[in-house]
Design a protein around this motif. Structure first.
Motif, mmCIF file in Angstrom:
data_model
loop_
_atom_site.group_PDB
_atom_site.id
_atom_site.type_symbol
_atom_site.label_atom_id
_atom_site.label_comp_id
_atom_site.label_asym_id
_atom_site.label_seq_id
_atom_site.Cartn_x
_atom_site.Cartn_y
_atom_site.Cartn_z
ATOM 1 N N MET A 1 6.463 -11.351 2.369
ATOM 2 C CA MET A 1 7.276 -10.160 2.587
ATOM 3 C C MET A 1 7.349 -9.369 1.290
ATOM 4 O O MET A 1 7.894 -9.850 0.299
ATOM 5 C CB MET A 1 8.699 -10.519 3.034
ATOM 6 N N HIS A 2 6.803 -8.177 1.284
ATOM 7 C CA HIS A 2 6.970 -7.306 0.124
ATOM 8 C C HIS A 2 8.401 -6.777 0.098
ATOM 9 O O HIS A 2 8.895 -6.259 1.109
ATOM 10 C CB HIS A 2 6.020 -6.113 0.196
ATOM 11 N N PHE A 3 9.044 -6.911 -1.029
ATOM 12 C CA PHE A 3 10.326 -6.236 -1.186
ATOM 13 C C PHE A 3 10.083 -4.725 -1.133
ATOM 14 O O PHE A 3 8.973 -4.239 -1.387
ATOM 15 C CB PHE A 3 10.988 -6.625 -2.503
ATOM 16 N N ARG A 4 11.132 -3.993 -0.822
ATOM 17 C CA ARG A 4 11.001 -2.541 -0.667
ATOM 18 C C ARG A 4 10.405 -1.905 -1.926
ATOM 19 O O ARG A 4 10.884 -2.118 -3.026
ATOM 20 C CB ARG A 4 12.356 -1.912 -0.372
ATOM 21 N N GLY A 5 9.355 -1.138 -1.725
ATOM 22 C CA GLY A 5 8.731 -0.418 -2.824
ATOM 23 C C GLY A 5 7.700 -1.212 -3.596
ATOM 24 O O GLY A 5 7.137 -0.693 -4.566
ATOM 25 N N CYS A 6 7.422 -2.453 -3.194
ATOM 26 C CA CYS A 6 6.505 -3.306 -3.963
ATOM 27 C C CYS A 6 5.122 -3.442 -3.340
ATOM 28 O O CYS A 6 4.262 -4.118 -3.904
ATOM 29 C CB CYS A 6 7.115 -4.702 -4.136
ATOM 30 N N SER A 7 4.881 -2.812 -2.211
ATOM 31 C CA SER A 7 3.598 -2.985 -1.525
ATOM 32 C C SER A 7 2.574 -1.939 -1.926
ATOM 33 O O SER A 7 1.458 -1.936 -1.409
ATOM 34 C CB SER A 7 3.811 -2.921 -0.009
ATOM 35 N N GLY A 8 2.941 -1.040 -2.835
ATOM 36 C CA GLY A 8 2.018 0.006 -3.247
ATOM 37 C C GLY A 8 2.423 1.382 -2.780
ATOM 38 O O GLY A 8 1.771 2.378 -3.114
ATOM 39 N N ARG A 9 3.495 1.463 -2.012
ATOM 40 C CA ARG A 9 4.002 2.758 -1.576
ATOM 41 C C ARG A 9 5.526 2.737 -1.642
ATOM 42 O O ARG A 9 6.153 1.724 -1.330
ATOM 43 C CB ARG A 9 3.520 3.097 -0.167
ATOM 44 N N PRO A 10 6.136 3.851 -2.060
ATOM 45 C CA PRO A 10 7.603 3.892 -2.187
ATOM 46 C C PRO A 10 8.280 3.700 -0.834
ATOM 47 O O PRO A 10 7.770 4.163 0.197
ATOM 48 C CB PRO A 10 7.879 5.290 -2.751
ATOM 49 N N ASN A 11 9.414 3.024 -0.849
ATOM 50 C CA ASN A 11 10.160 2.900 0.400
ATOM 51 C C ASN A 11 10.917 4.200 0.673
ATOM 52 O O ASN A 11 10.976 5.101 -0.175
ATOM 53 C CB ASN A 11 11.098 1.691 0.364
ATOM 54 N N LEU A 12 11.495 4.313 1.851
ATOM 55 C CA LEU A 12 12.026 5.584 2.326
ATOM 56 C C LEU A 12 13.482 5.822 1.957
ATOM 57 O O LEU A 12 13.911 6.975 1.842
ATOM 58 C CB LEU A 12 11.878 5.665 3.855
ATOM 59 N N ARG A 13 14.227 4.764 1.791
ATOM 60 C CA ARG A 13 15.659 4.887 1.513
ATOM 61 C C ARG A 13 15.930 4.821 0.013
ATOM 62 O O ARG A 13 15.098 4.338 -0.763
ATOM 63 C CB ARG A 13 16.435 3.780 2.233
#
Length: 324
Positions: A94-106
Motif C-alpha cells: 500500500m503506497h501511502f498518500r503521495g508516495c506512488s509517484g503522483r500527488p494525492n488529491l486531498r
C-alpha cells in the motif's frame, strides 16, 4: 523465538548495513499488478500486488507498509514482495498518500500515526477476500504506524504482524537525526519530502494551507512543526510526536507481533528499543546488536543475503499454517 541477527565482519558498520541494500541494485523480475482504491474522502491509494487473489484459493495476503518517502521501488519492499511470492503467498504493498509517484488529491497526507488508510484497506480486503488470512509488515515509519493500529481498541483484522526498525519514540528519533552522519539521512529524506510537497502545491490541493518557503525547513522537527502537525490537526510537532509514537502503546497490542530492531540503528537511540516488560505478551522482540536501519545484511561480500527476507516469512508461517 527468532534467532538474533548476526552481522558479518565485513558488514558490521551501522551505516554500511543501512546503505548497502540501496547500492546493491538487485534485479527483481517480478510481475506486479497495479490497482487504485478510492478512499472514503475521495482520495486514492495506489496498491501493488504480486498477484490478485482468486475466490477459490485462500492464500494469505501480506500487506507491506513502507517507510518515510518509500514506495514499491524501495529495495526492502521489492525484496520482501519477492520473498512473499516465493513463500506461496500474495504480497500487497500500500503506497501511502503521495508516495506512488503522483500527488494525492486531498490536503492531508500520511504520517507515523495515520492508521485510517491502513484500516480502510484491511476492512476492504476482509470484505472482498474473506477467505484470505491477512498479515502485515511495516518498515520504519510504516512499522510505527502499524503498531499504532495494532494497539487500537478495535480488532486489527490481522492474524499476525511484523514491525521493522520503527521509530517508536518520534521525538528522540527526530533529535538523533540531527547528529553526526545521521544528518545525511535527514537531508536525503527531507529533500524528497520537500520535493513532493512542492509538487502537491502545484496541483492546488494545498491552496488553503499556508506553505512556507521549503528551503527554510532544514530538520525533521522544522518540517513536522510547520507542515505535518498543522496539516493533520496537531498543535505542534511535540504533540504529534507524543500522540503518534507507538512506544507507550505496545502493552495494548492484542495481535501476535514480531518487533525487529538493531541497537546500532543510526535513526534511533537506545531509549527507543523496548524491554520485554514494556510490550504485551503477544509481542516478540528480536533485538540485535548490529543491523543498521532496515539493513540486516548477511552472507559474504560477493553474495550478500538478506536476513529480513528469510526470517519474516518463516516467523509468519506459524500463523498462516494454522488458518489453511
Amino acid at each position: 523465538m527468532v534467532d538474533t541477527f548476526q552481522a558479518p565482519l565485513w558488514c558490521a558498520n551501522a551505516h554500511l548495513q543501512t546503505l548497502l541494500p540501496t547500492f546493491l541494485n538487485r534485479q527483481f523480475r517480478l510481475p506486479l499488478q497495479h490497482q487504485t482504491l478510492t478512499t472514503p474522502d475521495h482520495d486514492f491509494l495506489d496498491l501493488i500486488w504480486t498477484e490478485r487473489p482468486q475466490a477459490d484459493f485462500n492464500k494469505p495476503i501480506v500487506i507491506i507498509f513502507h517507510g518515510l518517502e518509500g514506495s514499491i521501488n524501495s529495495p526492502y519492499a521489492q525484496g520482501m514482495m519477492s520473498a512473499l511470492k516465493k513463500a506461496g503467498w500474495i504480497g500487497l504493498l500500500m503506497h501511502f498518500r503521495g508516495c506512488s509517484g503522483r500527488p494525492n488529491l486531498r490536503a492531508r497526507s500520511y504520517h507515523s500515526g495515520e492508521t485510517a488508510d491502513a484500516r480502510f484497506l484491511i476492512n476492504w480486503l476482509q470484505q472482498q477476500y474473506p477467505a484470505h488470512p491477512l498479515m502485515a509488515i511495516g518498515y520504519s515509519l510504516g512499522g510505527n504506524m502499524l503498531l499504532n493500529l495494532l494497539a487500537e481498541p478495535q480488532a486489527s483484522g490481522l492474524i499476525a504482524a511484523v514491525s521493522v526498525s520503527a521509530p517508536l519514540r518520534l521525538d528522540l528519533c527526530s533529535a538523533r537525526l540531527q547528529q553526526g552522519f545521521s544528518r545525511v539521512y535527514q537531508h536525503h529524506l527531507l529533500s524528497r519530502m520537500k520535493k513532493n510537497l512542492n509538487n502537491k502545491v502545484s496541483t492546488g490541493a494545498l491552496a488553503e494551507f499556508p506553505v512556507p518557503n521549503t528551503a527554510q525547513l532544514t530538520t525533521f522537527h522544522a518540517f513536522d512543526e510547520t507542515i505535518t502537525a498543522p496539516l493533520h490537526g496537531f498543535a505542534s510537532a511535540a504533540e504529534y510526536y507524543q500522540k503518534c509514537s507507538a512506544f507507550d502503546k505496545l502493552t495494548d497490542i492484542n495481535t501476535p507481533c514480531l518487533l525487529i530492531h538493531s541497537k546500532d540503528d543510526p535513526f534511533m537511540t537506545p531509549e527507543v528499543i523496548p524491554r520485554p516488560d514494556q510490550v504485551s505478551a503477544l509481542v516478540e522482540l528480536a533485538i540485535s546488536k548490529k543491523g543498521g536501519h532496515v539493513g540486516f545484511v548477511q552472507g559474504n561480500i560477493q553474495r550478500p543475503t538478506f536476513w529480513l527476507e528469510q526470517t519474516i516469512p518463516t516467523w509468519l508461517s506459524q500463523f498462516s499454517k494454522s488458518t489453511i
